[in-house]
Design a protein around this motif. Structure first.
Motif, PDB file in Angstrom:
ATOM      1  N   THR A   8     -18.465   3.566  -1.600  1.00 45.62           N
ATOM      2  CA  THR A   8     -17.377   4.529  -1.670  1.00 45.62           C
ATOM      3  C   THR A   8     -16.405   4.210  -0.539  1.00 45.62           C
ATOM      4  O   THR A   8     -16.811   3.711   0.503  1.00 45.62           O
ATOM      5  CB  THR A   8     -17.955   5.949  -1.492  1.00 45.62           C
ATOM      6  N   PHE A   9     -15.111   4.481  -0.763  1.00 40.75           N
ATOM      7  CA  PHE A   9     -14.155   4.336   0.331  1.00 40.75           C
ATOM      8  C   PHE A   9     -13.129   5.461   0.293  1.00 40.75           C
ATOM      9  O   PHE A   9     -12.946   6.116  -0.728  1.00 40.75           O
ATOM     10  CB  PHE A   9     -13.482   2.951   0.333  1.00 40.75           C
ATOM     11  N   THR A  10     -12.508   5.682   1.423  1.00 37.97           N
ATOM     12  CA  THR A  10     -11.435   6.665   1.544  1.00 37.97           C
ATOM     13  C   THR A  10     -10.110   5.951   1.356  1.00 37.97           C
ATOM     14  O   THR A  10      -9.858   4.918   1.983  1.00 37.97           O
ATOM     15  CB  THR A  10     -11.466   7.348   2.933  1.00 37.97           C
ATOM     16  N   LEU A  11      -9.275   6.497   0.483  1.00 39.98           N
ATOM     17  CA  LEU A  11      -7.963   5.936   0.186  1.00 39.98           C
ATOM     18  C   LEU A  11      -6.887   6.863   0.725  1.00 39.98           C
ATOM     19  O   LEU A  11      -6.867   8.053   0.398  1.00 39.98           O
ATOM     20  CB  LEU A  11      -7.789   5.778  -1.329  1.00 39.98           C
ATOM     21  N   VAL A  12      -6.001   6.311   1.544  1.00 38.00           N
ATOM     22  CA  VAL A  12      -4.834   7.058   2.031  1.00 38.00           C
ATOM     23  C   VAL A  12      -3.616   6.448   1.354  1.00 38.00           C
ATOM     24  O   VAL A  12      -3.318   5.273   1.564  1.00 38.00           O
ATOM     25  CB  VAL A  12      -4.708   6.973   3.568  1.00 38.00           C
ATOM     26  N   VAL A  13      -2.925   7.239   0.532  1.00 41.51           N
ATOM     27  CA  VAL A  13      -1.740   6.776  -0.197  1.00 41.51           C
ATOM     28  C   VAL A  13      -0.519   7.323   0.540  1.00 41.51           C
ATOM     29  O   VAL A  13      -0.391   8.528   0.722  1.00 41.51           O
ATOM     30  CB  VAL A  13      -1.735   7.279  -1.657  1.00 41.51           C
ATOM     31  N   GLN A  14       0.367   6.409   0.958  1.00 43.59           N
ATOM     32  CA  GLN A  14       1.573   6.828   1.694  1.00 43.59           C
ATOM     33  C   GLN A  14       2.800   6.066   1.222  1.00 43.59           C
ATOM     34  O   GLN A  14       2.688   5.080   0.555  1.00 43.59           O
ATOM     35  CB  GLN A  14       1.379   6.646   3.185  1.00 43.59           C
TER      36      GLN A  14
END
Length: 130
Positions: free
Chosen positions: A124-130
């Protein structure tokens, strides 16, 4: 936990991006921003958890990541594809941006997905969309 940052460039007919993990950089292609309209728009900016999936519900996509808890959306995946029309709101990955048949595209998409698999594994990974 593994973290990825997706930096976007919004265009009229598509959204180009760069997805960066520690030690890996992948290019992305998404639908244009159309107010989060299902099957027509890229997802909103924000932070999401992405879970490994052996197979999508339809069975069409295998060994991909599912973006969790996207407001008013379902079945948002990271998967292979070249053109914005290969996605109904998912995030397509490639090794570079370019053109195929005169259309904006991500290139070497399957290779990029393989690189993600090698780098992240089934995590699993954390995605930061900017």
């Amino acid at each position: 936990m593994i973290k990825a940052i997706l930096t976007r460039e919004y265009r009229l007919h598509c959204t180009l991006g760069t997805l960066e993990f520690e030690g890996l950089k992948i290019e992305t292609l998404e639908r244009p921003w159309l107010n989060n309209k299902a099957n027509k728009s890229c997802i909103p900016e924000g932070t999401y958890q992405c879970n490994w999936m052996e197979s999508s519900g339809s069975g069409k996509y295998t060994r991909v990541w599912h973006v969790q808890n996207v407001a008013d959306r379902t079945a948002i995946l990271f998967h292979a594809g070249n053109f914005v029309t290969d996605s109904l709101g998912c995030i397509l990955v490639g090794l570079s941006h370019g053109y195929l048949s005169g259309k904006e595209a991500v290139l070497s998409s399957r290779n990029a997905l393989d690189k993600m698999r090698e780098h992240i594994g089934e995590n699993t990974f954390t995605l930061v969309v900017q």
